[in-house]
Design a protein around this motif. Structure first.
Motif, mmCIF file in Angstrom:
data_model
loop_
_atom_site.group_PDB
_atom_site.id
_atom_site.type_symbol
_atom_site.label_atom_id
_atom_site.label_comp_id
_atom_site.label_asym_id
_atom_site.label_seq_id
_atom_site.Cartn_x
_atom_site.Cartn_y
_atom_site.Cartn_z
ATOM 1 N N UNK A 54 0.841 -1.185 0.000
ATOM 2 C CA UNK A 54 0.000 0.000 0.000
ATOM 3 C C UNK A 54 0.880 1.240 0.000
ATOM 4 N N UNK A 55 0.534 2.189 -0.850
ATOM 5 C CA UNK A 55 1.298 3.427 -1.005
ATOM 6 C C UNK A 55 0.476 4.585 -0.433
ATOM 7 N N UNK A 58 -1.870 7.090 -2.386
ATOM 8 C CA UNK A 58 -1.900 6.703 -3.798
ATOM 9 C C UNK A 58 -2.737 5.465 -4.062
ATOM 10 N N UNK A 59 -2.625 4.446 -3.204
ATOM 11 C CA UNK A 59 -3.370 3.220 -3.427
ATOM 12 C C UNK A 59 -2.471 2.002 -3.359
ATOM 13 N N UNK A 60 -2.819 0.988 -4.123
ATOM 14 C CA UNK A 60 -2.077 -0.273 -4.136
ATOM 15 C C UNK A 60 -1.050 -0.239 -5.259
ATOM 16 N N UNK A 61 0.184 -0.517 -4.929
ATOM 17 C CA UNK A 61 1.232 -0.533 -5.938
ATOM 18 C C UNK A 61 0.925 -1.594 -6.994
ATOM 19 N N UNK A 114 -2.099 -5.032 9.957
ATOM 20 C CA UNK A 114 -0.756 -5.439 10.318
ATOM 21 C C UNK A 114 -0.118 -4.423 11.242
ATOM 22 N N UNK A 115 1.194 -4.265 11.122
ATOM 23 C CA UNK A 115 1.927 -3.397 12.039
ATOM 24 C C UNK A 115 1.943 -1.936 11.627
ATOM 25 N N UNK A 116 1.712 -1.642 10.333
ATOM 26 C CA UNK A 116 1.974 -0.277 9.890
ATOM 27 C C UNK A 116 0.906 0.319 8.982
ATOM 28 N N UNK A 117 0.427 -0.407 8.016
ATOM 29 C CA UNK A 117 -0.463 0.155 7.007
ATOM 30 C C UNK A 117 -1.798 0.586 7.606
ATOM 31 N N UNK A 118 -2.340 1.698 7.097
ATOM 32 C CA UNK A 118 -3.639 2.190 7.537
ATOM 33 C C UNK A 118 -4.451 2.626 6.330
ATOM 34 N N UNK A 119 -5.752 2.308 6.355
ATOM 35 C CA UNK A 119 -6.659 2.729 5.295
ATOM 36 C C UNK A 119 -7.847 3.454 5.901
ATOM 37 N N UNK A 120 -8.399 4.347 5.127
ATOM 38 C CA UNK A 120 -9.522 5.176 5.567
ATOM 39 C C UNK A 120 -10.772 4.796 4.793
ATOM 40 N N UNK A 155 1.248 3.939 4.306
ATOM 41 C CA UNK A 155 1.658 2.830 3.470
ATOM 42 C C UNK A 155 2.345 1.717 4.228
ATOM 43 N N UNK A 156 2.550 0.627 3.517
ATOM 44 C CA UNK A 156 3.228 -0.529 4.088
ATOM 45 C C UNK A 156 2.766 -1.801 3.422
ATOM 46 N N UNK A 157 3.513 -2.861 3.632
ATOM 47 C CA UNK A 157 3.144 -4.160 3.072
ATOM 48 C C UNK A 157 2.093 -4.821 3.954
ATOM 49 N N UNK A 158 1.088 -5.436 3.324
ATOM 50 C CA UNK A 158 0.088 -6.210 4.051
ATOM 51 C C UNK A 158 0.047 -7.611 3.457
#
Length: 267
Positions: A54-55, A58-61, A114-120, A155-158
């Protein structure tokens, strides 16, 4: 009222999609990602993957819907809808499949994955006629359970199996009604600026074909709205707004809240 029409606020977003077996934590209490899907550019069908990047903003890479100016960067879904309607996997084209209904969560809610990624969570994904390709009258039967559209906040990997936590409604709510979203975008514009119809549609999360309805709709809201949006070829002495800062508004509450796991559905 500054010439602006009063509008009904719709703080809730609809949701519910899925396509795979639900995975719970050992205590059966926390929600996890049951599956992940990617729609690469040029690909019509979602592809199941074990990991997404997740970027922020921006969205999903690598996904066809990656767009910094869009509120529709990814689609979250609940497995309950698939079970209720007996749908095949990926029928609703979700990116993230959760094992609990999320339609009751208010727009503006931030989920940590997960540990880092956040979505609204932004607003409900509207049901369309294409759903009927997956069964008789699916579009009518599904109601507001198509899924919830979201933006990437952090962002971050999920990965499949990551825990999903509800951080609460930290950001401002967006309406399920496209008319209200168009007005909401114009409300957020800096003074003495205009916006192109095409960008207005993009920021409001609607197809460009809706631009044909803008002149009459904006006129119905009054001159304070009608004068702010223009066709691309219109010459204006006012600068054109690029949408910067539109999705940054926060709710008047502390950001440092204790994450709480989403409750899994009871048996």
């Amino acid at each position: 009222m500054d010439g602006r029409a009063q509008r009904r606020q719709v703080p809730r977003c609809g949701g519910g999609v899925a396509g795979a077996e639900v995975t719970l934590t050992d205590d059966g209490d926390r929600v996890k990602l049951a599956s992940l899907s990617l729609r690469p550019t040029g690909s019509a069908a979602p592809q199941t993957v074990e990991r997404l990047m997740l970027m922020a903003g921006a969205g999903i890479d690598g996904d066809r819907h990656r767009d910094p100016a869009s509120p529709r960067q990814l689609l979250l879904a609940s497995s309950a809808t698939y079970a209720d309607l007996n749908l095949a996997p990926h029928a609703l084209r979700e990116n993230l499949l959760l094992d609990t209904p999320i339609d009751a969560l208010p727009s503006g809610t931030v989920l940590q994955i997960g540990d880092r990624a956040q979505v609204r969570l932004m607003f409900a994904c509207e049901a369309c006629g294409r759903l009927d390709l997956h069964g008789a009258h699916v579009a009518a039967r599904i109601g507001a359970r198509r899924g919830v559209l979201a933006r990437v906040v952090q962002g971050g990997a999920i990965c499949t199996g990551d825990t999903v936590r509800d951080l609460g409604p930290l950001l401002s709510a967006w309406s399920d009604d496209w008319h209200e979203r168009v007005a909401q975008v114009i409300d957020a514009m800096p003074r003495d600026t205009v916006i192109d119809y095409a960008l207005l549609a993009r920021l409001a999360g609607i197809q460009s074909t809706y631009c044909r309805a803008f002149p009459r709709f904006l006129a119905s809201l009054g001159p304070a709205y009608a004068a702010r949006a223009v066709p691309a070829r219109t010459i204006s002495h006012l600068p054109r707004w690029d949408g910067r800062g539109l999705f940054d508004a926060v709710m008047p509450r502390p950001v440092s809240v204790q994450p709480s796991p989403l409750a899994a559905p009871s048996a």
